[in-house]
Design a protein around this motif. Structure first.
Motif, mmCIF file in Angstrom:
data_model
loop_
_atom_site.group_PDB
_atom_site.id
_atom_site.type_symbol
_atom_site.label_atom_id
_atom_site.label_comp_id
_atom_site.label_asym_id
_atom_site.label_seq_id
_atom_site.Cartn_x
_atom_site.Cartn_y
_atom_site.Cartn_z
ATOM 1 N N PHE A 97 0.828 -1.207 0.000
ATOM 2 C CA PHE A 97 0.000 0.000 0.000
ATOM 3 C C PHE A 97 0.866 1.262 0.000
ATOM 4 N N GLY A 98 1.960 1.235 0.738
ATOM 5 C CA GLY A 98 2.876 2.373 0.734
ATOM 6 C C GLY A 98 3.500 2.602 -0.622
ATOM 7 N N LEU A 99 3.862 1.526 -1.300
ATOM 8 C CA LEU A 99 4.432 1.640 -2.636
ATOM 9 C C LEU A 99 3.402 2.187 -3.615
ATOM 10 N N LYS A 100 2.193 1.719 -3.524
ATOM 11 C CA LYS A 100 1.124 2.206 -4.403
ATOM 12 C C LYS A 100 0.892 3.696 -4.191
ATOM 13 N N ARG A 101 0.894 4.135 -2.932
ATOM 14 C CA ARG A 101 0.707 5.545 -2.611
ATOM 15 C C ARG A 101 1.867 6.391 -3.148
ATOM 16 N N ALA A 102 3.085 5.871 -3.036
ATOM 17 C CA ALA A 102 4.253 6.615 -3.510
ATOM 18 C C ALA A 102 4.271 6.737 -5.025
ATOM 19 N N VAL A 103 3.831 5.709 -5.710
ATOM 20 C CA VAL A 103 3.811 5.746 -7.179
ATOM 21 C C VAL A 103 2.743 6.713 -7.679
ATOM 22 N N GLN A 104 1.624 6.794 -6.992
ATOM 23 C CA GLN A 104 0.530 7.642 -7.427
ATOM 24 C C GLN A 104 0.731 9.108 -7.065
ATOM 25 N N ARG A 105 1.649 9.406 -6.178
ATOM 26 C CA ARG A 105 1.891 10.787 -5.758
ATOM 27 C C ARG A 105 2.558 11.549 -6.903
ATOM 28 N N PRO A 106 1.939 12.637 -7.348
ATOM 29 C CA PRO A 106 2.553 13.389 -8.450
ATOM 30 C C PRO A 106 3.804 14.121 -7.978
ATOM 31 N N ARG A 107 4.785 14.133 -8.836
ATOM 32 C CA ARG A 107 6.028 14.831 -8.541
ATOM 33 C C ARG A 107 6.373 15.683 -9.747
#
Length: 136
Positions: A97-107
């Motif tokens: 879940f943490g990885l999914k959240r990090a991938v979806q976070r726009p940068r």
């Protein structure tokens, strides 16, 4: 009539200077973009290697800990292995879940290039505004 060729020469000269300035500015921005791209590539590779090393060492350490606890408390080996399995699966779900959240976070990529282009645009608008003001 003699002022017309001189005026055209100065207009042509000003256009040449403007084109040269724009090309130099574009070249500088492209070099900055290339540098940022190279830095991001190196940073991503470094993060990948660090994460890979961390995952390897952590997995070996946790495996050794489970083996140690199993041997130390041999009478309760089924309970220890069950609790360890549940803990590892729980941690895996939490990390997924943490990885999914990090991938979806726009940068925002290329922050420096974009800020430099915004500054160029601001200066260009200011220069155009200065040239228009005396003509009115």
């Amino acid at each position: 009539m003699s002022t017309t060729p001189g005026y055209r020469g100065s207009l042509f000269s000003a256009l040449k200077n403007l084109a040269a300035t724009l090309l130099a500015s574009g070249r500088t921005r492209l070099e900055l973009l290339g540098n940022e791209l190279e830095e991001e590539k190196l940073r991503a590779f470094q993060l990948f290697l660090l994460a890979l090393g961390l995952a390897f060492c952590l997995s070996i350490g946790l495996l050794m800990l489970v083996l140690f606890l199993t041997v130390a408390f041999w009478e309760s080996r089924v309970l220890i292995l069950g609790i360890s399995c549940a803990a590892f699966l729980g941690a895996s779900i939490w990390l997924a879940f943490g990885l999914k959240r990090a991938v979806q976070r726009p940068r925002r990529m290329f922050d420096a290039s974009l800020s430099e282009l915004e500054e160029d645009l601001r200066q260009l608008k200011a220069a155009i505004g200065q040239h228009d003001a005396p003509a009115e």
